[in-house]
Design a protein around this motif. Structure first.
Motif, PDB file in Angstrom:
ATOM      1  N   LEU A 135     -40.198  27.764  15.969  1.00 20.35           N
ATOM      2  CA  LEU A 135     -39.209  27.503  17.028  1.00 20.35           C
ATOM      3  C   LEU A 135     -39.771  28.027  18.336  1.00 20.35           C
ATOM      4  O   LEU A 135     -40.402  29.080  18.363  1.00 20.35           O
ATOM      5  CB  LEU A 135     -37.903  28.250  16.713  1.00 20.35           C
ATOM      6  N   ASN A 140     -32.763  26.638  23.273  1.00 20.21           N
ATOM      7  CA  ASN A 140     -31.584  26.983  22.457  1.00 20.21           C
ATOM      8  C   ASN A 140     -31.032  25.791  21.702  1.00 20.21           C
ATOM      9  O   ASN A 140     -29.901  25.834  21.221  1.00 20.21           O
ATOM     10  CB  ASN A 140     -30.472  27.535  23.362  1.00 20.21           C
ATOM     11  N   ARG A 216     -29.436  26.563   5.123  1.00 22.67           N
ATOM     12  CA  ARG A 216     -29.318  27.853   5.829  1.00 22.67           C
ATOM     13  C   ARG A 216     -28.758  28.854   4.831  1.00 22.67           C
ATOM     14  O   ARG A 216     -27.725  28.597   4.213  1.00 22.67           O
ATOM     15  CB  ARG A 216     -28.398  27.692   7.042  1.00 22.67           C
ATOM     16  N   THR A 267     -28.263  23.497  16.025  1.00 19.31           N
ATOM     17  CA  THR A 267     -29.627  23.896  16.417  1.00 19.31           C
ATOM     18  C   THR A 267     -30.264  24.665  15.259  1.00 19.31           C
ATOM     19  O   THR A 267     -29.579  25.384  14.510  1.00 19.31           O
ATOM     20  CB  THR A 267     -29.623  24.740  17.710  1.00 19.31           C
ATOM     21  N   GLN A 269     -32.328  27.460  13.185  1.00 17.54           N
ATOM     22  CA  GLN A 269     -32.445  28.923  13.291  1.00 17.54           C
ATOM     23  C   GLN A 269     -33.574  29.408  12.400  1.00 17.54           C
ATOM     24  O   GLN A 269     -33.892  28.759  11.394  1.00 17.54           O
ATOM     25  CB  GLN A 269     -31.163  29.590  12.779  1.00 17.54           C
ATOM     26  N   GLU A 270     -34.115  30.554  12.739  1.00 16.55           N
ATOM     27  CA  GLU A 270     -35.126  31.166  11.886  1.00 16.55           C
ATOM     28  C   GLU A 270     -34.555  31.337  10.479  1.00 16.55           C
ATOM     29  O   GLU A 270     -33.383  31.721  10.327  1.00 16.55           O
ATOM     30  CB  GLU A 270     -35.530  32.521  12.446  1.00 16.55           C
ATOM     31  N   ASP A 272     -34.083  28.871   8.347  1.00 16.65           N
ATOM     32  CA  ASP A 272     -33.665  27.570   7.806  1.00 16.65           C
ATOM     33  C   ASP A 272     -34.824  26.946   7.030  1.00 16.65           C
ATOM     34  O   ASP A 272     -35.996  27.302   7.226  1.00 16.65           O
ATOM     35  CB  ASP A 272     -33.285  26.596   8.949  1.00 16.65           C
ATOM     36  N   LEU A 290     -39.496  31.816  13.876  1.00 10.83           N
ATOM     37  CA  LEU A 290     -39.602  32.002  15.331  1.00 10.83           C
ATOM     38  C   LEU A 290     -41.061  32.216  15.684  1.00 10.83           C
ATOM     39  O   LEU A 290     -41.707  33.119  15.142  1.00 10.83           O
ATOM     40  CB  LEU A 290     -38.820  33.245  15.744  1.00 10.83           C
TER      41      LEU A 290
END
Ligand code: DO4
Ligand code: MG
Length: 295
Positions: A135, A140, A216, A267, A269-270, A272, A290
């Motif tokens: 990411l 965002n 997630r 969005t 996210q780390e 996922d 990330l």
């Protein structure tokens, strides 16, 4: 018939996978070498592979047990944009350029003769199955874009189909379409795999079902499907614009545009995990990390 690459004892091995999922290592580094040798022998790639594996025993491992690599080291990955109505709608939603009732650049390109094509990735930025997609730290609103990928020769012949993930930052592109390279290209922003399905063995490339699932904390949070029959253009048309007055290299991958966009409030996210499936090719699975934690 599909082609994979995997790592064993630090060696990169190219292999053919038959329809009954038996894996046969090939005496070549990748699909392009096989294609060239088959042409030299005036054989189809699939017939040539059949002669190579005939009478041999496959390895005693299932594909899932292998340490899979990207199925080809694509010198470049190019991508097509706004080739599906779904993508046009999503771009129009995110862009600040829209004014009620007025055409956007996305409306115009969707209908124009010339397609949107952009350089998406280079070999060093492209990852294969199970490696993390990263990411960006300055966005965002990030999503995967599940796409069918065409594997082409330097002459523009489509020799195979793979799955691609054109990771995208909707806020960066939405702020200004001129930011497209930053919205599309960064470290590990492109994944391809898990296999290349030989074009000769695909009955109808305009009837491939794509499904994207995002997990997630182990829970399925997004699941959407679409079909390549919804594509506004032909593959040959996209390739013909790519190779026009251009130099392309054997093993280039051309992504054909996204037909799946997660809901607008979503969005990545780390942590996922993204799965993109085309049954004829396989499942491309990548965890999300990330980038900032990696440097
Ligand atoms: O217009 C920007 C990119 C579009 C794209 O990547 C797609 O439609 O898949
Ligand atoms: Mg895309």
């Amino acid at each position: 018939m599909r082609i994979i690459r995997y790592l064993e004892d630090s060696q990169e091995i190219a292999a053919a996978v038959t329809d009954d999922n038996i894996v046969y290592p090939l005496p070549f580094r990748d699909l392009m070498e096989v294609v060239r040798e088959a042409k030299h022998r005036q054989m189809s790639t699939v017939s040539y592979i059949q002669t190579l594996i005939s009478g041999k025993q496959g390895i005693h491992k299932e594909i899932g047990e292998l340490n899979l690599l990207a199925p080809i080291v694509a010198p470049e990955v190019w991508a097509s944009g706004v080739t599906y109505e779904k993508s046009r709608e999503a771009r129009n939603y995110e862009t600040v350029e829209k004014a009620a009732g007025q055409e956007t650049c996305y409306d115009r390109v969707y209908n124009a003769e010339r397609p949107e094509l952009f350089l998406k990735s280079t070999a060093a930025r492209t990852i294969g199955p199970n490696a993390p997609v990263y990411l960006r730290s300055d966005s965002n609103w990030q999503i995967p874009e599940p796409e069918l990928g065409l594997v082409i020769t330097q002459e523009g012949e489509i020799v195979g189909y793979t799955i691609g993930n054109d990771m995208s930052c909707r806020d960066i592109e939405g702020e200004n379409p001129l930011y497209l390279p930053q919205a599309k290209i960064w470290k590990h922003s492109c994944a391809i795999g898990p296999a290349i399905r030989l074009a000769e063995t695909v009955e109808d490339p305009y009837n491939l079902q794509l499904t994207c699932r995002i997990y997630r904390n182990g829970q399925l949070v997004v699941e959407e499907s679409a079909n390549t029959r919804q594509l506004k253009r032909t593959y040959d048309e996209l390739v013909s614009f790519l190779i026009r007055d251009n130099e392309v290299f054997d093993g280039t991958v051309l992504l054909t545009g996204t037909c799946i966009v997660p809901p607008n409030q979503f969005t990545l996210q780390e942590g996922d995990r993204i799965e993109i499936e085309i049954p004829e090719i396989g499942v491309l699975s990548n965890p999300v990390q990330l980038l900032i934690r990696q440097t």
